[in-house]
Design an enzyme around this catalytic site. Structure first.
Site, PDB file in Angstrom:
ATOM      1  N   CYS A 111     -23.008  79.251 -29.274  1.00 42.70           N
ATOM      2  CA  CYS A 111     -22.389  80.479 -29.748  1.00 42.70           C
ATOM      3  C   CYS A 111     -21.102  80.166 -30.524  1.00 42.70           C
ATOM      4  CB  CYS A 111     -22.070  81.394 -28.567  1.00 42.70           C
ATOM      5  SG  CYS A 111     -23.540  82.032 -27.732  1.00 42.70           S
ATOM      6  N   CYS A 130     -20.416  84.979 -18.936  1.00 45.00           N
ATOM      7  CA  CYS A 130     -20.861  85.326 -20.285  1.00 45.00           C
ATOM      8  C   CYS A 130     -22.215  84.679 -20.582  1.00 45.00           C
ATOM      9  CB  CYS A 130     -19.817  84.897 -21.312  1.00 45.00           C
ATOM     10  SG  CYS A 130     -20.183  85.457 -22.994  1.00 45.00           S
ATOM     11  N   CYS A 131     -22.339  83.398 -20.280  1.00 48.90           N
ATOM     12  CA  CYS A 131     -23.607  82.702 -20.497  1.00 48.90           C
ATOM     13  C   CYS A 131     -24.718  83.287 -19.631  1.00 48.90           C
ATOM     14  CB  CYS A 131     -23.454  81.213 -20.197  1.00 48.90           C
ATOM     15  SG  CYS A 131     -22.560  80.271 -21.448  1.00 48.90           S
ATOM     16  N   CYS A 161     -24.938  75.761 -20.332  1.00 48.76           N
ATOM     17  CA  CYS A 161     -24.813  77.211 -20.471  1.00 48.76           C
ATOM     18  C   CYS A 161     -25.261  77.964 -19.233  1.00 48.76           C
ATOM     19  CB  CYS A 161     -25.607  77.694 -21.676  1.00 48.76           C
ATOM     20  SG  CYS A 161     -27.392  77.486 -21.520  1.00 48.76           S
ATOM     21  N   CYS A 178     -17.590  79.631 -28.731  1.00 45.37           N
ATOM     22  CA  CYS A 178     -17.502  78.548 -27.743  1.00 45.37           C
ATOM     23  C   CYS A 178     -17.964  77.202 -28.287  1.00 45.37           C
ATOM     24  CB  CYS A 178     -18.294  78.914 -26.493  1.00 45.37           C
ATOM     25  SG  CYS A 178     -17.730  80.415 -25.673  1.00 45.37           S
TER      26      CYS A 178
END
Length: 249
Positions: free
Chosen positions: A203, A122-123, A229, A206
């Site tokens: 974010c 995702c990062c 990240c 998270c």
């Protein structure tokens, strides 16, 4: 002294680190913007918990410096409002938002919940890839990272080489007291989530508040063992963290 071609030069990064270590942050920033890579330097800012300090210093040197904001499309609404407040308050004239590739998200994050099952990927999709695109054409980028923030960053140099660019950390040796004192002295506004116990803000899905006595980044990716990240995983080409990516990432 001007440096017309600094890409990929690890020995130069080490020499610049020795030259600039211990110098006031404003002088480091001025050297980068005016002498080291004029017209080819950018600031990368999350507009997070302590971002205002670096942005204020940069604005004093040159408010037209490119400032890259990675809009992951998962930020707190408070962060986006804070960004807009700082842009106006500091007179920043060249803030650029970079967003994830829509096609990549459609392929790998169809539900928008990838952060829950593979936070590294995702990062990578929402931060690392957009930042690499945004940094195209720049030789140097400045960050607001500090050595006290977590164990991985304790050995962080002032200047390092990463991916053919120089990465400069003007606030590397600043303490929490330095940061708070600077904000009070210059009457700088704090991120609105600070008052709710957040000490490092990324974010929304998270990031969680931090308890007294915890590492200030303990609220990032809590319970996953993840501390970075993905945009700060090497130091002069040497890995300082592990990132696992799915096929095709």
């Amino acid at each position: 002294m001007r440096h017309s071609d600094i890409s990929g030069r690890l020995p130069m990064a080490m020499a610049l680190d020795r030259l600039l270590s211990g110098e006031p942050a404003r002088d480091v920033i001025r050297y980068v913007l005016a002498d080291m890579a004029p017209g080819r330097s950018a600031v990368v800012s999350s507009f997070g918990a302590e971002s205002v300090v670096l942005l204020h210093l940069v604005a004093q040197v040159d408010p037209d410096t490119p400032v890259i904001f990675i809009d992951t499309q998962k930020h707190f609404a408070e962060t986006l409002r804070y960004r807009d407040t700082l842009v106006e308050r500091l007179g920043l004239t060249n803030v650029r938002s970079t967003v994830p590739d829509a096609g990549r998200l459609a392929a790998y994050d169809t539900t928008g919940e990838l952060h829950a099952v593979n936070p590294d990927l995702c990062c990578h999709l929402r931060k690392t890839e957009p930042l690499e695109r945004a940094l195209s054409g720049f030789d140097v980028w400045l960050t607001g990272r500090k050595r006290h923030q977590n164990a991985v960053r304790q050995a962080m140099p002032m200047v390092e080489e990463e991916g053919g660019r120089m990465k400069v950390n003007p606030l590397a040796d600043w303490t929490p007291s330095d940061t708070s004192s600077y904000m009070v002295l210059h009457e700088l506004p704090a991120h609105p989530l600070i008052g709710q116990g957040y000490r490092s803000i990324g974010c929304r899905p998270c990031t969680s508040p931090v308890a007294d006595g915890e590492d200030e980044r303990a609220g990032r990716w809590r319970g996953t063992g993840k501390t970075e990240c993905g945009i700060h995983l090497t130091r002069n080409g040497v890995p300082v963290g592990v990132i696992e990516r799915s096929v095709g990432a």
